[in-house]
Design an enzyme around this catalytic site. Structure first.
Site, PDB file in Angstrom:
ATOM      1  N   SER A 198       0.898  -1.264   0.081  1.00  0.00           N
ATOM      2  CA  SER A 198       0.483  -0.175   0.242  1.00  0.00           C
ATOM      3  C   SER A 198       0.622   0.774  -0.243  1.00  0.00           C
ATOM      4  CB  SER A 198      -0.792   0.148   1.331  1.00  0.00           C
ATOM      5  OG  SER A 198      -1.590   1.491   1.106  1.00  0.00           O
TER       6      SER A 198
ATOM      7  N   TYR B 240      -0.240  -0.289  10.256  1.00  0.00           N
ATOM      8  CA  TYR B 240      -0.725  -0.269   9.171  1.00  0.00           C
ATOM      9  C   TYR B 240      -0.044  -0.044   8.024  1.00  0.00           C
ATOM     10  CZ  TYR B 240      -2.915  -1.245   4.496  1.00  0.00           C
ATOM     11  OH  TYR B 240      -3.970  -1.449   2.972  1.00  0.00           O
TER      12      TYR B 240
END
Length: 107
Positions: free
Chosen positions: A75, A88
């Site tokens: 990501s 994350y």
């Protein structure tokens, strides 16, 4: 006889469990590392055993191994960070490092 061949290991699993850093629990932190780093690591290890064995056999038989792929999806958060996603972002950054390391080790 027909032999099966493994030529791709793919990891694109994951989810977020957001929380600002001072309120992120140990459980939230560990969950992100487990799903985004540990799971792909274990998949690569398991697939790698078979992929490498097949490549060695191909080299022995034909002098050349067929190309194989390890594909992990990360990501932009792993590169740039994101508010409320320290866990994350850390995990997604880890998958980038893992993938680059496998590329260097296995060529």
């Amino acid at each position: 006889t027909h032999t099966l061949s493994l030529s791709l290991s793919l990891s694109l699993s994951g989810y977020t469990w957001d929380g600002v850093i001072h309120k992120t629990s140990e459980q939230q932190w560990q969950a992100m590392l487990e799903i985004h780093c540990t799971v792909p690591f274990k998949l690569i290890q398991a697939a790698g055993e078979h992929m490498r064995a097949m490549a060695k056999a191909e080299i022995k038989e034909t002098g050349k191994a067929r190309p194989r792929v390890v594909l992990n999806i990360s990501s932009t958060t792993g590169v740039h960070g994101n508010s409320g996603q320290a866990n994350y972002a850390t995990a997604k950054s880890g998958i980038i490092g893992l993938t680059k390391t496998v590329a260097k080790e296995w060529g």
